[in-house]
Design a protein around this motif. Structure first.
Motif, PDB file in Angstrom:
ATOM      1  N   LYS A 137     -12.778   1.123  10.026  1.00  0.00           N
ATOM      2  CA  LYS A 137     -14.162   0.644   9.919  1.00  0.00           C
ATOM      3  C   LYS A 137     -14.242  -0.878   9.861  1.00  0.00           C
ATOM      4  CE  LYS A 137     -15.721   4.686   7.351  1.00  0.00           C
ATOM      5  NZ  LYS A 137     -15.337   5.038   5.981  1.00  0.00           N
ATOM      6  N   LEU A 138     -13.100  -1.556   9.788  1.00  0.00           N
ATOM      7  CA  LEU A 138     -13.132  -3.021   9.676  1.00  0.00           C
ATOM      8  C   LEU A 138     -13.639  -3.647  10.974  1.00  0.00           C
ATOM      9  CD1 LEU A 138      -9.681  -3.694   7.951  1.00  0.00           C
ATOM     10  CD2 LEU A 138     -11.953  -3.754   6.903  1.00  0.00           C
ATOM     11  N   ASN A 193       0.851  -1.202   0.000  1.00  0.00           N
ATOM     12  CA  ASN A 193       0.000   0.000   0.000  1.00  0.00           C
ATOM     13  C   ASN A 193       0.871   1.230   0.000  1.00  0.00           C
ATOM     14  OD1 ASN A 193      -0.559  -1.645   2.788  1.00  0.00           O
ATOM     15  ND2 ASN A 193      -2.335  -1.630   1.455  1.00  0.00           N
ATOM     16  N   ASP A 209      -6.587   8.458   4.593  1.00  0.00           N
ATOM     17  CA  ASP A 209      -7.724   7.734   3.993  1.00  0.00           C
ATOM     18  C   ASP A 209      -7.703   6.257   4.339  1.00  0.00           C
ATOM     19  OD1 ASP A 209      -9.055   9.656   2.697  1.00  0.00           O
ATOM     20  OD2 ASP A 209      -8.475   9.049   0.644  1.00  0.00           O
ATOM     21  N   ARG A 210      -6.532   5.671   4.180  1.00  0.00           N
ATOM     22  CA  ARG A 210      -6.397   4.226   4.410  1.00  0.00           C
ATOM     23  C   ARG A 210      -6.710   3.902   5.869  1.00  0.00           C
ATOM     24  NH1 ARG A 210      -1.739   0.762   5.704  1.00  0.00           N
ATOM     25  NH2 ARG A 210      -2.519  -1.342   5.348  1.00  0.00           N
ATOM     26  N   HIS A 211      -6.216   4.752   6.755  1.00  0.00           N
ATOM     27  CA  HIS A 211      -6.444   4.550   8.177  1.00  0.00           C
ATOM     28  C   HIS A 211      -7.946   4.622   8.482  1.00  0.00           C
ATOM     29  CE1 HIS A 211      -6.451   5.720  12.501  1.00  0.00           C
ATOM     30  NE2 HIS A 211      -5.569   4.761  12.525  1.00  0.00           N
ATOM     31  N   ALA A 212      -8.618   5.582   7.852  1.00  0.00           N
ATOM     32  CA  ALA A 212     -10.059   5.734   8.089  1.00  0.00           C
ATOM     33  C   ALA A 212     -10.806   4.493   7.596  1.00  0.00           C
ATOM     34  CB  ALA A 212     -10.568   6.993   7.386  1.00  0.00           C
ATOM     35  N   THR A 213     -10.386   3.951   6.457  1.00  0.00           N
ATOM     36  CA  THR A 213     -11.035   2.753   5.912  1.00  0.00           C
ATOM     37  C   THR A 213     -10.790   1.567   6.841  1.00  0.00           C
ATOM     38  OG1 THR A 213     -10.542   3.626   3.739  1.00  0.00           O
ATOM     39  CG2 THR A 213     -11.206   1.321   3.835  1.00  0.00           C
ATOM     40  N   GLN A 214      -9.553   1.433   7.302  1.00  0.00           N
ATOM     41  CA  GLN A 214      -9.207   0.298   8.164  1.00  0.00           C
ATOM     42  C   GLN A 214      -9.915   0.377   9.508  1.00  0.00           C
ATOM     43  OE1 GLN A 214      -5.229  -1.222   8.048  1.00  0.00           O
ATOM     44  NE2 GLN A 214      -6.260  -2.013   6.245  1.00  0.00           N
TER      45      GLN A 214
END
Ligand SMILES: Nc1ncnc2c1ncn2[C@@H]1O[C@H](COP(=O)(O)OP(=O)(O)O)[C@@H](O)[C@H]1O
Ligand SMILES: [Mg+2]
Length: 324
Positions: free
Chosen positions: A320-321, A256, A313-318
Motif C-alpha cells: 500500500k506504500l 522485521n 501481513d507485512r507484504h500487504a502493508t508494504q
C-alpha cells in the motif's frame, strides 16, 4: 520437528526447495530426511516469481527462506523476492544487509548508546601488513583479540589471536572471506541470546554454555561441547535488561519478522555488550531461537505459523506504500 512439518500441520501446503553449493535449486523429496538439495531441478523465475519444474509452474503465496550466511541472510535473496513481489519470512533487504555486516551493525547499535566490545575495522585496500597497524591494534585493544570477516557467520573465518604474528595471519585469513575485517577486544564473560519477533517482542533469554574455549564452527555443529540453556540463569533485573536491549537493537537495525540478538555479559563490568544480530537464526525445533520462544510460551508450530502470517501481513502493508 521441522518447519516443513509444522507448516503442513497448520494446514499449509509446503514445497521444500533446496539450494546446493553450486547455486542450483531443487525440489527436495519431503520423504527423505534431512532434506537434501537434489532430485528435480527447479527454476525461480524473475520477475514473475514463479517456481518452474519441468512444464509445471507454481506461484507460492509466501517464501520461508531458511538460509544462513552470505546470499541467504544478507539481503540478496530477500531482494530477489522483493523484485518478484512475493511475501517472505524475516527481515527485509536493508535490515538483513546491515545486520549481516558486523562493522555496520555495531556502528548503528553503538550510536544508539548500546555498549559493544571495542573494535577496529580494516579494509583490504588499507591493509599493507606492516607492523604499525598491528602495533596500533595491540596497543588499543590488548591481546588476545578476535578477528572476523564482517559478512560471515557460523564462526567461519574467525580466529582468536594471542600474538602480533597471530593477528597478522588471522587478518590475512579473514580477507579470504570478505574485503572488510574487524579486530575486536576479547570479552571475558557469558554468551546470552534473546529471540525477538515483530513488535519488537523479546523472548526470555538463553545462554550458550561452552565446555571451554569459544564458540567455533565445530562447537556449533560438529561436537557436543556446547549446551543451550533457556531460560538463562540470570537475576530478574538482568533478564529484563537484556530483553529490553534486544528489542532496542531490533528497532535500531530496522529488523522485521525475527532475529536472534546475541550479547556478552561482561564478567568485569556486569554490562551486556551487543555482539551480533542473526536475521535467520538456526531454526530446527532444538535450535536456540525456537527454544527461547518455547520457554516463553510459544510452541514451535505456533512460531512457524506466526512467521508465515506476519510475512503475508507485512507484504500487504508494504504493497500500500506510495511509490511516487
Ligand atoms: N570479542 C569477543 N570476545 C570473546 N569471544 C568472542 C568475541 N567475539 C566472538 N567471540 C566468540 O566467537 C564466537 C563467534 O563470533 P560471532 O561474532 O558470534 O560470529 P558468528 O557470526 O560467526 O557467530 C562467539 O560466539 C564467541 O564464542
Ligand atoms: Mg555468533
Amino acid at each position: 520437528m521441522s518447519i516443513h512439518d509444522a507448516l503442513e500441520a497448520a494446514g499449509h501446503s509446503v514445497i521444500p526447495v533446496g539450494i546446493d553449493r553450486s547455486g542450483s535449486w531443487f525440489v527436495a523429496d519431503s520423504g527423505v530426511r534431512p532434506f537434501r538439495a537434489e532430485g528435480r531441478e527447479v527454476d525461480f523465475v524473475l520477475p514473475s516469481g514463479a517456481l518452474v519444474v519441468g512444464d509445471e509452474a507454481v506461484q507460492a503465496d509466501v517464501i520461508f527462506p531458511v538460509l544462513h550466511g552470505p546470499r541467504g541472510e544478507d539481503g540478496t535473496v530477500q531482494g530477489m523476492f522483493e523484485v518478484a513481489g512475493l511475501p517472505y519470512v524475516g527481515c527485509g533487504v536493508r535490515g538483513s544487509a546491515v545486520a549481516m555486516d558486523k562493522h555496520l551493525a555495531k556502528t548503528v547499535v553503538s550510536a544508539a548508546g548500546i555498549a559493544t566490545p571495542r573494535w577496529i575495522k580494516i579494509d583490504r585496500h588499507r591493509w599493507t601488513g606492516d607492523g604499525s597497524l598491528i602495533e596500533r591494534i595491540v596497543s588499543e585493544l590488548s591481546l588476545p583479540v578476535f578477528i572476523k570477516p564482517v559478512g560471515q557467520g557460523s564462526s567461519i573465518g574467525i580466529a582468536k589471536a594471542s600474538s602480533n604474528e597471530d593477528v597478522r595471519s588471522a587478518v590475512i585469513n579473514a580477507f579470504r572471506y570478505d574485503d572488510t575485517v574487524i579486530v575486536e577486544e576479547l570479552v571475558h564473560g557469558r554468551e546470552i541470546e534473546v529471540a525477538v519477533l515483530d513488535g519488537p517482542r523479546a523472548s526470555v533469554p538463553g545462554e550458550v554454555v561452552l565446555a571451554g574455549g569459544w564458540y567455533t564452527y565445530d562447537a556449533k555443529y560438529a561436537d557436543a561441547t556446547s549446551q543451550f540453556v533457556t531460560p538463562a540463569d540470570l537475576a530478574e533485573g538482568q533478564s529484563r535488561r537484556v530483553a529490553h536491549l534486544a528489542e532496542e537493537v531490533f528497532d535500531h537495525l530496522g529488523l522485521n519478522g525475527l532475529a536472534r540478538i546475541d550479547f556478552f555479559l561482561d564478567e568485569s563490568s556486569g554490562q551486556f555488550l551487543f555482539n551480533e544480530a542473526n536475521t535467520m537464526p538456526g531454526f530446527t525445533s532444538i535450535s536456540g531461537f525456537p527454544k527461547m520462544w518455547e520457554a516463553s510460551g510459544v510452541s514451535y508450530p505456533e512460531l512457524c505459523n506466526h512467521l508465515v502470517l506476519a510475512a503475508i501481513d507485512r507484504h500487504a502493508t508494504q504493497a500500500k506504500l506510495s511509490t511516487r
